[in-house]
Design a protein around this motif. Sequence first.
Motif, short mmCIF file in Angstrom:
data_model
loop_
_atom_site.label_atom_id
_atom_site.label_comp_id
_atom_site.label_asym_id
_atom_site.label_seq_id
_atom_site.Cartn_x
_atom_site.Cartn_y
_atom_site.Cartn_z
N ALA A 101 1.09 -0.83 -0.14
CA ALA A 101 0.00 0.16 0.12
C ALA A 101 0.34 1.15 0.38
CB ALA A 101 -0.86 -0.01 1.29
N ARG A 102 1.89 1.49 0.79
CA ARG A 102 2.58 2.55 0.72
C ARG A 102 3.64 3.12 -0.34
NH1 ARG A 102 7.93 2.40 4.43
NH2 ARG A 102 8.71 0.90 2.93
N ALA A 103 4.18 1.42 -1.15
CA ALA A 103 5.14 1.71 -2.20
C ALA A 103 3.90 2.35 -3.74
CB ALA A 103 5.14 0.39 -2.68
N ILE A 104 2.35 1.94 -3.92
CA ILE A 104 1.32 2.22 -4.33
C ILE A 104 1.03 3.93 -4.24
CG2 ILE A 104 -1.15 2.04 -5.11
CD1 ILE A 104 -0.96 -0.96 -4.75
N LEU A 105 1.04 3.95 -2.78
CA LEU A 105 0.42 5.75 -2.59
C LEU A 105 1.37 6.75 -2.84
CD1 LEU A 105 -1.06 4.76 0.14
CD2 LEU A 105 -1.95 5.44 -1.75
N GLU A 106 3.04 6.21 -2.29
CA GLU A 106 3.73 7.24 -3.52
C GLU A 106 4.43 7.41 -4.56
OE1 GLU A 106 6.99 5.57 -0.37
OE2 GLU A 106 6.48 6.88 1.21
N ARG A 107 4.08 5.79 -5.20
CA ARG A 107 4.34 6.22 -6.64
C ARG A 107 3.24 7.24 -7.29
NH1 ARG A 107 5.85 0.86 -6.36
NH2 ARG A 107 8.52 0.42 -6.19
N GLN A 108 2.38 7.24 -6.64
CA GLN A 108 1.22 8.28 -6.71
C GLN A 108 0.46 9.54 -6.78
OE1 GLN A 108 -2.56 5.85 -8.18
NE2 GLN A 108 -1.97 4.68 -7.62
N GLY A 109 1.89 9.69 -5.64
CA GLY A 109 1.93 11.71 -5.19
C GLY A 109 1.60 10.92 -3.34
N GLY A 110 0.97 10.09 -3.06
CA GLY A 110 0.38 10.05 -2.13
C GLY A 110 1.50 9.95 -0.95
N ALA A 111 0.45 9.35 0.42
CA ALA A 111 1.70 8.81 1.41
C ALA A 111 0.79 8.11 2.61
CB ALA A 111 1.94 10.14 2.72
N ILE A 112 1.00 7.73 3.55
CA ILE A 112 0.63 6.58 4.56
C ILE A 112 1.06 6.82 5.42
CG2 ILE A 112 1.52 4.19 3.55
CD1 ILE A 112 -1.45 2.75 4.40
N TRP A 113 0.21 6.27 6.68
CA TRP A 113 0.87 6.41 8.15
C TRP A 113 -0.46 6.12 8.98
CZ3 TRP A 113 -1.79 10.79 5.54
CH2 TRP A 113 -2.35 11.37 5.92
N TYR A 114 0.27 5.60 10.37
CA TYR A 114 -0.09 5.21 11.41
C TYR A 114 -0.80 5.55 12.43
CZ TYR A 114 -1.91 2.55 15.01
OH TYR A 114 -2.60 1.80 16.48
N GLU A 115 -2.27 6.53 12.97
CA GLU A 115 -2.80 6.99 13.53
C GLU A 115 -3.00 5.89 15.08
OE1 GLU A 115 -4.65 9.67 12.59
OE2 GLU A 115 -4.02 10.76 11.52
N HIS A 116 -3.33 6.41 16.36
CA HIS A 116 -3.51 5.39 17.73
C HIS A 116 -5.02 6.40 17.37
CE1 HIS A 116 -4.06 2.53 20.38
NE2 HIS A 116 -4.45 3.72 21.57
N GLY A 117 -5.82 5.12 17.30
CA GLY A 117 -7.68 6.16 16.85
C GLY A 117 -8.12 5.73 18.95
N ARG A 118 -8.26 6.76 18.55
CA ARG A 118 -9.24 7.25 19.88
C ARG A 118 -9.38 6.80 20.37
NH1 ARG A 118 -8.96 11.81 16.86
NH2 ARG A 118 -11.20 11.64 15.99
N GLY A 119 -9.73 5.97 21.89
CA GLY A 119 -10.49 5.32 23.08
C GLY A 119 -10.49 4.15 21.70
N GLY A 120 -8.90 3.82 21.73
CA GLY A 120 -9.03 2.59 21.22
C GLY A 120 -8.75 2.07 19.60
N GLY A 121 -7.87 0.86 20.00
CA GLY A 121 -8.53 0.43 18.21
C GLY A 121 -7.28 1.29 17.27
N ALA A 122 -7.05 0.77 15.71
CA ALA A 122 -5.95 1.33 14.72
C ALA A 122 -6.52 2.64 13.97
CB ALA A 122 -5.75 0.52 14.57
#
Length: 139
Positions: A101-122
């Motif tokens: 997913a990261r490679a696909i997004l970066e090749r199309q001018g995008g970015a991906i990241w992780y955030e800890h969910g408010r109240g738990g989760g991802a």
Amino acid sequence: VERNITVRLLADEGMPCAHADARWMGRVFDALLSNAAKFAPEGTEVHVQIRDIDGAARVEIRDRGPGVHESLRNVIFEKFKQLGEINTDKPPGLGLGLPMARAILERQGGAIWYEHGRGGGAVFAFSIPLCAGAPVAPA
């Protein structure tokens, strides 16, 4: 295995099209939704939110699972890295979904990241440039 996970989509009205290849973006969504469904507790919802922020689509995929331990957040986008104990509780997979997913997004001018969910989760979020012009007509 039936886990009874529901996906709820929330999107800004009048979103322009994304400047991206739809086939490759399908793979990004497949990887992120598959991950969310693996880690979400049985019978819960996975939320997908799409917003237009400064000419880019910001997509958030949120689950109510255990989230990603802080010590692992720097490696989850590396090939063959997986969460869980391999002999006991690791959901099936090869550890290639997030790096792909990261490679696909970066090749199309995008970015991906992780955030800890408010109240738990991802929350796995990504951005991808939007097309200038008219919004996409509803299907």
